[in-house]
Design a protein around this motif. Sequence first.
Motif, PDB file in Angstrom:
ATOM      1  N   UNK A  30       0.878  -1.171   0.000  1.00  0.00           N
ATOM      2  CA  UNK A  30       0.000   0.000   0.000  1.00  0.00           C
ATOM      3  C   UNK A  30       0.913   1.217   0.000  1.00  0.00           C
ATOM      4  N   UNK A  31       1.251   1.685  -1.200  1.00  0.00           N
ATOM      5  CA  UNK A  31       2.355   2.622  -1.381  1.00  0.00           C
ATOM      6  C   UNK A  31       2.033   4.035  -0.922  1.00  0.00           C
ATOM      7  N   UNK A  32       3.061   4.778  -0.484  1.00  0.00           N
ATOM      8  CA  UNK A  32       2.878   6.211  -0.226  1.00  0.00           C
ATOM      9  C   UNK A  32       2.380   6.881  -1.499  1.00  0.00           C
ATOM     10  N   UNK A  33       1.432   7.786  -1.370  1.00  0.00           N
ATOM     11  CA  UNK A  33       0.837   8.365  -2.576  1.00  0.00           C
ATOM     12  C   UNK A  33       0.289   9.750  -2.290  1.00  0.00           C
ATOM     13  N   UNK A  34      -0.335  10.340  -3.295  1.00  0.00           N
ATOM     14  CA  UNK A  34      -0.876  11.692  -3.194  1.00  0.00           C
ATOM     15  C   UNK A  34      -2.065  11.786  -2.246  1.00  0.00           C
ATOM     16  N   UNK A  35      -2.750  10.673  -2.008  1.00  0.00           N
ATOM     17  CA  UNK A  35      -3.914  10.681  -1.125  1.00  0.00           C
ATOM     18  C   UNK A  35      -5.138  11.338  -1.721  1.00  0.00           C
ATOM     19  N   UNK A  36      -5.165  11.503  -3.051  1.00  0.00           N
ATOM     20  CA  UNK A  36      -6.311  12.164  -3.680  1.00  0.00           C
ATOM     21  C   UNK A  36      -7.619  11.410  -3.450  1.00  0.00           C
ATOM     22  N   UNK A  75      -1.154  -1.178  -4.194  1.00  0.00           N
ATOM     23  CA  UNK A  75      -2.343  -0.369  -3.911  1.00  0.00           C
ATOM     24  C   UNK A  75      -1.953   1.061  -3.571  1.00  0.00           C
ATOM     25  N   UNK A  76      -2.847   1.993  -3.876  1.00  0.00           N
ATOM     26  CA  UNK A  76      -2.715   3.385  -3.441  1.00  0.00           C
ATOM     27  C   UNK A  76      -4.102   3.892  -3.061  1.00  0.00           C
ATOM     28  N   UNK A  77      -4.120   5.005  -2.323  1.00  0.00           N
ATOM     29  CA  UNK A  77      -5.390   5.710  -2.108  1.00  0.00           C
ATOM     30  C   UNK A  77      -5.397   6.959  -2.983  1.00  0.00           C
ATOM     31  N   UNK A  78      -5.009   6.764  -4.241  1.00  0.00           N
ATOM     32  CA  UNK A  78      -4.937   7.846  -5.224  1.00  0.00           C
ATOM     33  C   UNK A  78      -5.922   7.612  -6.359  1.00  0.00           C
ATOM     34  N   UNK A  79      -6.379   8.707  -6.944  1.00  0.00           N
ATOM     35  CA  UNK A  79      -7.254   8.646  -8.113  1.00  0.00           C
ATOM     36  C   UNK A  79      -6.497   8.937  -9.402  1.00  0.00           C
ATOM     37  N   UNK A 115      -6.985   2.185  -5.450  1.00  0.00           N
ATOM     38  CA  UNK A 115      -6.610   1.422  -6.629  1.00  0.00           C
ATOM     39  C   UNK A 115      -5.843   0.199  -6.157  1.00  0.00           C
ATOM     40  N   UNK A 116      -6.112  -0.962  -6.770  1.00  0.00           N
ATOM     41  CA  UNK A 116      -5.384  -2.191  -6.462  1.00  0.00           C
ATOM     42  C   UNK A 116      -5.079  -2.935  -7.759  1.00  0.00           C
ATOM     43  N   UNK A 117      -3.845  -3.408  -7.869  1.00  0.00           N
ATOM     44  CA  UNK A 117      -3.463  -4.293  -8.971  1.00  0.00           C
ATOM     45  C   UNK A 117      -2.919  -5.579  -8.367  1.00  0.00           C
TER      46      UNK A 117
END
Length: 432
Positions: free
Chosen positions: A309-315, A360-364, A420-422
């Motif tokens: 669950x990677x560091x991300x923009x958090x959009x 995974x990210x919590x980004x759009x 998002x998850x792959x």
Amino acid sequence: MQAPAQLQATIELLDEIDQFRYPADRTMAAYFKQRRYIGSKDKAVISEYFYTILRNKLSFSYLLEEVGLTVNSRRLAALLLRSLNRPVSDFFTGEGHAPVSLSISDAESIESIDMASLSNAPLNVRLNVPSWISAKLQMTLKESFEAEMMATNQQATTDIRVNTLKSSRKQVSHFFKKNNLDAENTTLSPWGMRFNRRVALFGTDAFKQGWFDIQDEGSQLLALISGVSAGQKVVDFCAGAGGKTLALAAMMANKGTIYACDVHSKRLEQLTLRAKRAGVHNIRTHILSSEHDKWVKKHKGLADVVLLDAPCSGTGTWRRSPDSRWNLSEEDLSNLVSLQASILESAKRLVKPGGTLLYATCSLLAEENEEQIDRFLTDNSEFQGKSGHFADFLSWQGKVAIDDYQLRTYPALTGTDGFYVAALSRTPEENC
């Protein structure tokens, strides 16, 4: 507290977040901790004022600038009152703990603002989306852009995940009803329950006994679709405070081993405390010096499943963290995309032949998601999209699966944070 004092507290919070640039939730928690005399009802009002202004900061700033005013905390708070049809002069009195009176010119200018004039503003202003990132989000969301951005401007629901190691939805539901708390079952997560308002749950007996944890439904789905099972070896590579780690442990019925890794020791300390409350005992924590920590090389090919669950923009979490949209820059995003690629390259080593890597990210944003995975698969022929992994989830509301190995959730469409998850599989040794 009187209503004007609640507004003054809001102004002080806005000043603090401008000065120190700490996350809004941490800023507010520290503020209230230093002022224990503020009661729960007052905290609720102040929190609502504070978060409403943060959500609408761009549109409020536009309206102030349209009447020739520069933006500051007092003027933003005054405009909030204007948007709520409350007389500004009744709050800015300077009496007791009320805000100091506005200048005559400020008061007249703010009272002259027609909130409906916002309809003439650019779309990104109306939606409170920074201009530099608006086009990127439109490219990803296409015709859903406006609806999804409007959803990020709404107050997030309070979601919980029932801890199946200690309880059940039926048991937790009974507890809530007994205590006059109105919750409903989530539609996608089989462990989730939802409150459509802010609810104080940390002090309840059920929480203290580990019957449930606070966790957005979208985050719960990351664990659900991992497909982990009892007896496996699993790595949660960016575990943080461990919400998903605990969900994985429950799926595994406390059998097997989960290695929870993170570069932040304090987050892993929180996980240890949460695991004890939840009755979880199959987690081993490891503090990483970086994504290239020697621990990774030492445990090459260890895991059946690696969750990244990677560091991300958090959009995708803007409705929950409205201040984060104003703290993100183009340079930040570029650095995050590079970091994600680096973490992927390192974490892949942990996956055993035939194992699964979940990114995974919590980004759009596509550049943090699909584009990141496309580059990874091009550069790493031993990994493929795990065909059919999301076949069971294609019937979810709105068919949120992009294809059979990539899936997205959305604030408006699914009522969750945006995730998002792959799912990628590593080629078995016999096929190498």
